[in-house]
Design a protein around this motif. Structure first.
Motif, mmCIF file in Angstrom:
data_model
loop_
_atom_site.group_PDB
_atom_site.id
_atom_site.type_symbol
_atom_site.label_atom_id
_atom_site.label_comp_id
_atom_site.label_asym_id
_atom_site.label_seq_id
_atom_site.Cartn_x
_atom_site.Cartn_y
_atom_site.Cartn_z
ATOM 1 N N LEU A 172 69.604 75.002 83.381
ATOM 2 C CA LEU A 172 68.563 74.798 84.388
ATOM 3 C C LEU A 172 69.122 74.870 85.811
ATOM 4 O O LEU A 172 68.371 74.722 86.775
ATOM 5 N N LEU A 174 71.120 72.721 87.356
ATOM 6 C CA LEU A 174 70.962 71.416 87.979
ATOM 7 C C LEU A 174 72.304 70.752 88.244
ATOM 8 O O LEU A 174 73.176 70.708 87.366
ATOM 9 N N THR A 187 60.408 71.053 87.117
ATOM 10 C CA THR A 187 61.774 71.202 86.627
ATOM 11 C C THR A 187 62.018 70.275 85.450
ATOM 12 O O THR A 187 62.703 70.639 84.477
#
Length: 270
Positions: A172, A174, A187
């Motif tokens: 992702l 992140l 998200t």
């Protein structure tokens, strides 16, 4: 430590091998002997997993609860039954297979109320049909703790361990240190969906492989012994090796006594 897909795979295997018929249960090691005598010869009604916990239901208030911990492992062997080797905490014998449990953190006979208490304290499990991702989001969205902490908190999300944490955050893009409250809802929904996808794939394969089709596994070195459970991954235990997407060396640090792996370029600090 085995992650959630391992326990769900065990629940599925034990359901197929033993459920719906009487099971011989013993404790060659002796530490589970009294409880084993109580359920020995009873019909195993159903099996289930929640996070890293496994439950064998033999009837009202007769539930064998297993937590493998760091060293626990179930064998799965076809009959005929061989003499036990090593410290076998619990042995289950069915018509075609037997399973030996060694080295668990927990192997205990508990009541239905105690089972409910375990379920209540655990977070949403991406592999359970009754999972409530909104409950996890409520915790994450108001927390100042970093995602690296929250994803490993079994009271927030049950079943995610070090490998799935590293891989989900990488996939992702992140930053592991991003506070939960800084994560936006879209998200979060993408992160939850990715965890569901990866864990389901782990149950199917019996191992963790997180590379997307567009990324070439031939770029990977042979996994070290500690990474054998996760052979085709982006970040886990790849310290200093080039990121498969951008080439940046994978970073590593200790985070709350666990190893954390990430790509500083693909997962930039917010």
């Amino acid at each position: 430590m085995p992650e959630g897909h391992t326990l769900h795979r065990l629940a599925r295997t034990h359901r197929r091998r033993f459920a719906g018929r009487p099971v011989e249960v013993s404790s060659p090691q002796g530490r589970f002997a009294t409880s084993a005598e109580i359920v020995d010869g009873r019909v195993l009604e159903r099996t289930e997993a929640h996070g890293k916990h496994l439950f064998h239901h033999y009837g009202p208030d007769l539930v064998v609860h297993v937590h493998l911990g760091l060293y626990g492992k179930f064998s799965d062997v076809k009959t005929p039954v061989d003499p036990p080797r090593g410290l076998v905490r619990m042995r289950m014998v069915g018509p075609s297979h037997y399973a030996d449990l060694r080295g668990p953190t927990a192997c205990e006979l508990i009541t239905d109320a105690e089972v409910d208490a375990i379920h209540d304290r655990l977070g949403a499990d991406p592999l359970r049909l009754d999972a409530d991702p909104d409950r996890a989001w409520a915790r994450i969205s108001r927390s100042r703790a970093p995602l690296a902490t929250l994803l490993m908190d079994q009271t927030v999300i049950a079943g995610v361990g070090n490998v799935y944490r590293a891989e989900a955050l990488f996939r992702l893009g992140l930053d592991p240190q991003l506070p939960g409250k800084a994560l936006d809802r879209p998200t979060w929904e993408a992160l939850w969906a990715d965890l569901v996808e990866m864990l389901r794939d782990g149950v199917k394969r019996g191992k963790i492989e997180t590379l997307r089709p567009e990324d070439d596994p031939r770029m990977l070195d042979a996994p070290d012994r500690g990474a054998l459970c996760a052979r085709k991954v982006y970040a886990y235990r790849r310290t200093g090796r080039p990121c498969l997407v951008c080439g940046t060396p994978i970073a590593h640090e200790r985070h709350l006594a666990r190893n954390l792996f990430w790509c500083p370029t693909c997962q930039p600090a917010a």
